[in-house]
Design an enzyme around this catalytic site. Structure first.
Site, PDB file in Angstrom:
ATOM      1  N   PRO A 118       0.819  -1.214   0.000  1.00 53.48           N
ATOM      2  CA  PRO A 118       0.000   0.000   0.000  1.00 53.48           C
ATOM      3  C   PRO A 118       0.849   1.258   0.000  1.00 53.48           C
ATOM      4  O   PRO A 118       1.961   1.260   0.540  1.00 53.48           O
ATOM      5  CB  PRO A 118      -0.820  -0.112   1.297  1.00 53.48           C
ATOM      6  N   ASP A 119       0.342   2.317  -0.625  1.00 55.07           N
ATOM      7  CA  ASP A 119       1.047   3.598  -0.566  1.00 55.07           C
ATOM      8  C   ASP A 119       0.645   4.306   0.717  1.00 55.07           C
ATOM      9  O   ASP A 119       0.054   3.687   1.618  1.00 55.07           O
ATOM     10  CB  ASP A 119       0.774   4.433  -1.830  1.00 55.07           C
ATOM     11  N   PHE A 120       0.960   5.592   0.844  1.00 60.79           N
ATOM     12  CA  PHE A 120       0.561   6.350   2.029  1.00 60.79           C
ATOM     13  C   PHE A 120      -0.856   6.890   1.896  1.00 60.79           C
ATOM     14  O   PHE A 120      -1.690   6.717   2.766  1.00 60.79           O
ATOM     15  CB  PHE A 120       1.495   7.562   2.209  1.00 60.79           C
ATOM     16  N   ARG A 121      -1.090   7.593   0.780  1.00 57.34           N
ATOM     17  CA  ARG A 121      -2.215   8.525   0.781  1.00 57.34           C
ATOM     18  C   ARG A 121      -3.427   8.110  -0.025  1.00 57.34           C
ATOM     19  O   ARG A 121      -4.402   8.860  -0.073  1.00 57.34           O
ATOM     20  CB  ARG A 121      -1.723   9.907   0.310  1.00 57.34           C
ATOM     21  N   ASN A 192      10.895   5.152  -2.517  1.00 59.41           N
ATOM     22  CA  ASN A 192      10.458   3.875  -1.936  1.00 59.41           C
ATOM     23  C   ASN A 192      11.557   3.199  -1.124  1.00 59.41           C
ATOM     24  O   ASN A 192      12.743   3.348  -1.402  1.00 59.41           O
ATOM     25  CB  ASN A 192       9.959   2.942  -3.041  1.00 59.41           C
ATOM     26  N   ASP A 194      11.135  -0.175  -0.406  1.00 55.85           N
ATOM     27  CA  ASP A 194      10.809  -1.598  -0.522  1.00 55.85           C
ATOM     28  C   ASP A 194      11.876  -2.407  -1.250  1.00 55.85           C
ATOM     29  O   ASP A 194      11.803  -3.640  -1.320  1.00 55.85           O
ATOM     30  CB  ASP A 194       9.444  -1.783  -1.209  1.00 55.85           C
ATOM     31  N   HIS A 211      15.091   7.913   0.231  1.00 52.74           N
ATOM     32  CA  HIS A 211      14.635   7.788   1.611  1.00 52.74           C
ATOM     33  C   HIS A 211      15.198   6.540   2.283  1.00 52.74           C
ATOM     34  O   HIS A 211      14.592   5.980   3.193  1.00 52.74           O
ATOM     35  CB  HIS A 211      13.100   7.825   1.660  1.00 52.74           C
TER      36      HIS A 211
HETATM   37  P1  CNA Z   1       1.916   8.738  -1.464  1.00 52.33           P
HETATM   38  O1  CNA Z   1       1.842  10.063  -0.837  1.00 52.33           O
HETATM   39  O2  CNA Z   1       1.105   7.658  -0.891  1.00 52.33           O
HETATM   40  O3  CNA Z   1       1.498   8.951  -2.998  1.00 52.33           O
HETATM   41  C1  CNA Z   1       1.345   7.867  -3.887  1.00 52.33           C
HETATM   42  C2  CNA Z   1       0.788   8.404  -5.191  1.00 52.33           C
HETATM   43  O4  CNA Z   1       0.713   7.335  -6.097  1.00 52.33           O
HETATM   44  C3  CNA Z   1      -0.608   8.994  -5.039  1.00 52.33           C
HETATM   45  O5  CNA Z   1      -0.686  10.180  -5.791  1.00 52.33           O
HETATM   46  C4  CNA Z   1      -1.515   7.910  -5.628  1.00 52.33           C
HETATM   47  O6  CNA Z   1      -2.662   8.410  -6.239  1.00 52.33           O
HETATM   48  C5  CNA Z   1      -0.596   7.291  -6.650  1.00 52.33           C
HETATM   49  N1  CNA Z   1      -0.917   5.889  -6.899  1.00 52.33           N
HETATM   50  C6  CNA Z   1      -0.957   4.877  -6.015  1.00 52.33           C
HETATM   51  N2  CNA Z   1      -1.263   3.714  -6.617  1.00 52.33           N
HETATM   52  C7  CNA Z   1      -1.428   4.021  -7.937  1.00 52.33           C
HETATM   53  C8  CNA Z   1      -1.742   3.248  -9.079  1.00 52.33           C
HETATM   54  N3  CNA Z   1      -1.949   1.937  -9.003  1.00 52.33           N
HETATM   55  N4  CNA Z   1      -1.838   3.873 -10.262  1.00 52.33           N
HETATM   56  C9  CNA Z   1      -1.607   5.224 -10.361  1.00 52.33           C
HETATM   57  N5  CNA Z   1      -1.295   5.993  -9.317  1.00 52.33           N
HETATM   58  C10 CNA Z   1      -1.195   5.400  -8.107  1.00 52.33           C
HETATM   59  O7  CNA Z   1       3.412   8.224  -1.565  1.00 52.33           O
HETATM   60  P2  CNA Z   1       4.723   9.011  -2.000  1.00 52.33           P
HETATM   61  O8  CNA Z   1       5.625   8.026  -2.580  1.00 52.33           O
HETATM   62  O9  CNA Z   1       4.426  10.240  -2.773  1.00 52.33           O
HETATM   63  O10 CNA Z   1       5.266   9.482  -0.593  1.00 52.33           O
HETATM   64  C11 CNA Z   1       6.578   9.311  -0.269  1.00 52.33           C
HETATM   65  C12 CNA Z   1       6.741   8.410   0.952  1.00 52.33           C
HETATM   66  C13 CNA Z   1       5.939   7.169   0.872  1.00 52.33           C
HETATM   67  C14 CNA Z   1       8.149   7.946   0.986  1.00 52.33           C
HETATM   68  O11 CNA Z   1       8.803   8.538   2.040  1.00 52.33           O
HETATM   69  C15 CNA Z   1       8.117   6.432   1.147  1.00 52.33           C
HETATM   70  O12 CNA Z   1       9.068   5.985   2.059  1.00 52.33           O
HETATM   71  C16 CNA Z   1       6.750   6.126   1.593  1.00 52.33           C
HETATM   72  N6  CNA Z   1       6.205   4.798   1.265  1.00 52.33           N
HETATM   73  C17 CNA Z   1       6.925   3.905   0.542  1.00 52.33           C
HETATM   74  C18 CNA Z   1       6.371   2.679   0.257  1.00 52.33           C
HETATM   75  C19 CNA Z   1       7.194   1.699  -0.543  1.00 52.33           C
HETATM   76  O13 CNA Z   1       8.409   1.675  -0.404  1.00 52.33           O
HETATM   77  N7  CNA Z   1       6.568   0.883  -1.404  1.00 52.33           N
HETATM   78  C20 CNA Z   1       5.079   2.365   0.648  1.00 52.33           C
HETATM   79  C21 CNA Z   1       4.363   3.311   1.400  1.00 52.33           C
HETATM   80  C22 CNA Z   1       4.944   4.537   1.685  1.00 52.33           C
END
Ligand code: CNA
Length: 394
Positions: A118-121, A192, A194, A211
Site C-alpha cells: 500500500p502507498d501512504f495517501r 520507496n 521496498d 529515503h
Molecule cells: P503517497 O503520498 O502515498 O502517494 C502515492 C501516489 O501514487 C498517489 O498520488 C496515488 O494516487 C498514486 N498511486 C498509487 N497507486 C497508484 C496506481 N496503481 N496507479 C496510479 N497511481 C497510483 O506516496 P509518495 O511516494 O508520494 O510518498 C513518499 C513516501 C511514501 C516515501 O517517504 C516512502 O518511504 C513512503 N512509502 C513507501 C512505500 C514503498 O516503499 N513501497 C510504501 C508506502 C509509503
C-alpha cells in the site's frame, strides 16, 4: 525536524513534509558523460529540443496527430483522446526521435501498489487510512524519529510488512529497467524503501534510494552500524534490536522525518540539469526536499507525470509548456507506454527470465530473501547485450 511548506499550486491547502538534508552541496557525480557502453553521449541541443516541443502541444489538450499515428505504426496506435491522455504519445514521439537519452525517473509508493504494497495517501487502501493497527496518534508519527525514539513498535510493525523479501517487482519496475537496457536511463530517484528497484535488476549506480532502505541498519541515536540481518531477525521476532555501543534502539536505515538524506541523493545537483526527459510516477509529491526536485530540470525539458491524479506542478492550469500527464492506473498506463514504444515483448521477456532466475522468495523470519539479497544488482552483461543489439527502438 518536520516542516510544513505551502504547496506550490494549492497554497497552504495541504502541508508538505520535510526530511532534512545533510547539506545542499552535491557529491561528485560519478557520471563521466560516457554511457555504459563507453560511447560519448551526444549533447541534446536546446534549440533542437525546443523545436521539437513546439510540435508537441501541451498534453491533455489534443489527441495524437496523424504524423504521430504514422510514426507509431499500424499495430501501435495511440490511445483514444482522453483528458490528459495524450501525454504518452507526445513523449513516445520524442523518444523515437532520439531526443531523450538522459532520462531521469522520479518515483514513489504508487509504483509498488501493483506489487501489493500500500502507498501512504490513497484513500481507503493507503497506510494513512489504515493506521489503527499501528496505534499512532497521527499518520506521520510512524516515520517520525522522535516518536520512534519514544516508541519504536509502530514502525517495527510496519517494517514487518515492508521488509524486502515478501514482494516482487512489477511491470513498472521492469519498464524502468528497460529504460536502462536501452541506454536511456540517467538515474532513477525513488522515495520507496521496498527495495524492488534493486530486485528487478536496476544497477546500483543508476539508483538513488532517496529515503534510504532496509539494506543497512544503525543506532538511531549514535549511528553505530548494526548488522542489517540481525536487525531484521529481531524485528521479525517482535524483539527490539539495541545498539552495542549505547544501547539505544537500532533501526533500519530508512530515512525518517527529521533525518538526513543519504549522500547519494545529492547526485541530483548534476543529474537534473543534465536530464532531457523527466518521468514522474506514482507519487503525491508531498515530501520535501524530494518533491521540489521535479522543478530543477531545465525549462525546456519535457516532464511526464504518470499517476492516478495530477500532483505538484501538474495541478497548474494550463500546464507548463512541455509538461505531459497520463492519469489512470499506473500499471495499465506504463504497459500502454511500453507498447507504443515497441518495448512490451522485451519487458515481458525480461520479467520472465529475471523471475525465473531468482527463486520467488517467501518471507522467512530473520533470513534474507531467497535467491536475491537486498543488495543484488542487475546482470549488466545482459543489459549491455540487449541495449547494444537487439532493442528495436535503439
Ligand atoms: P503517497 O503520498 O502515498 O502517494 C502515492 C501516489 O501514487 C498517489 O498520488 C496515488 O494516487 C498514486 N498511486 C498509487 N497507486 C497508484 C496506481 N496503481 N496507479 C496510479 N497511481 C497510483 O506516496 P509518495 O511516494 O508520494 O510518498 C513518499 C513516501 C511514501 C516515501 O517517504 C516512502 O518511504 C513512503 N512509502 C513507501 C512505500 C514503498 O516503499 N513501497 C510504501 C508506502 C509509503
Amino acid at each position: 525536524m518536520k516542516k510544513s511548506k505551502p504547496d506550490e499550486d494549492k497554497r497552504s491547502l495541504r502541508p508538505t513534509l520535510m526530511r532534512t538534508t545533510r547539506s545542499s552541496r552535491s557529491t561528485e557525480s560519478t557520471d563521466s558523460g560516457l554511457d555504459k557502453y563507453g560511447k560519448q553521449r551526444k549533447k541534446q541541443s536546446d534549440s533542437a529540443l525546443a523545436q521539437d516541443l513546439l510540435q508537441t502541444s501541451v498534453s491533455g489538450q489534443r489527441g495524437p496527430t496523424s504524423s504521430d499515428e504514422q510514426q507509431l505504426g499500424e499495430h501501435q496506435k495511440a490511445p483514444p483522446v482522453v483528458k490528459s491522455g495524450c501525454g504518452i504519445a507526445s513523449v513516445v514521439r520524442l523518444i523515437k526521435l532520439g531526443r531523450c537519452k538522459n532520462v531521469v525517473v522520479v518515483t514513489g509508493a504508487g509504483i509498488s501498489t501493483a506489487s501489493g504494497i500500500p502507498d501512504f495517501r490513497t484513500p481507503g487502501t493507503g497506510l494513512y487510512a489504515n493506521l489503527e493497527a499501528y496505534k499512532v496518534p497521527y499518520p506521520e508519527a510512524i516515520f517520525n524519529v522522535d516518536y520512534f525514539s519514544n516508541d519504536p513498535q509502530p514502525f517495527f510493525s510496519l517494517a514487518k510488512a515492508l521488509y524486502p523479501g515478501s514482494h516482487r517487482p512489477n511491470y513498472i519496475h521492469y519498464f524502468i529497467r528497460m529504460l536502462h537496457h536501452k541506454g536511456l536511463l540517467l538515474r532513477i530517484y525513488t522515495q520507496n524503501i521496498d527495495g524492488l528497484e534493486k530486485l528487478c535488476g536496476i544497477p546500483d549506480d543508476k539508483l538513488v534510494e532517496a529515503h534510504g532502505s532496509f539494506a543497512t541498519a544503525s543506532c538511531h541515536l549514535c549511528y553505530t552500524p548494526y548488522p542489517a540481518e540481525e536487525a531484521k531477525r529481531a524485528i521479525m521476532n517482535g524483539d527490539t534490536p539495541t545498539c552495542t555501543f549505547c544501547a539505544a534502539t537500532v533501526k533500519p536505515d530508512v530515512v525518517f522525518f527529521g533525518e538526513d538524506l543519504p549522500q547519494k541523493y545529492f547526485l541530483h545537483a548534476k543529474d537534473f540539469p543534465k536530464a532531457d526527459l523527466l518521468v514522474i510516477m506514482g507519487t503525491s509529491l508531498q515530501i520535501e526536499p524530494f518533491a521540489s526536485l521535479v522543478n530543477t530540470v531545465r525549462s525546456t525539458v519535457p516532464r511526464l507525470l504518470l499517476n492516478r491524479h495530477a500532483v505538484g506542478p501538474f495541478q497548474r492550469v494550463p500546464l507548463r509548456r512541455g509538461d505531459h500527464m497520463e492519469l489512470g492506473d499506473l500499471e495499465n498506463t506504463v504497459q500502454r507506454f511500453a507498447e507504443m514504444l515497441g518495448w512490451d515483448d522485451d519487458i515481458v521477456e525480461l520479467m520472465r527470465s529475471q523471475e525465473q532466475e531468482q527463486h520467488v522468495p517467501t518471507l522467512v523470519s530473520g533470513g534474507s530473501a531467497s535467491g536475491c539479497s537486498d543488495g543484488e544488482e542487475s546482470d549488466s552483461e545482459t543489459d549491455s547485450k540487449c541495449s547494444a543489439s537487439s532493442c528495436p527502438s535503439n
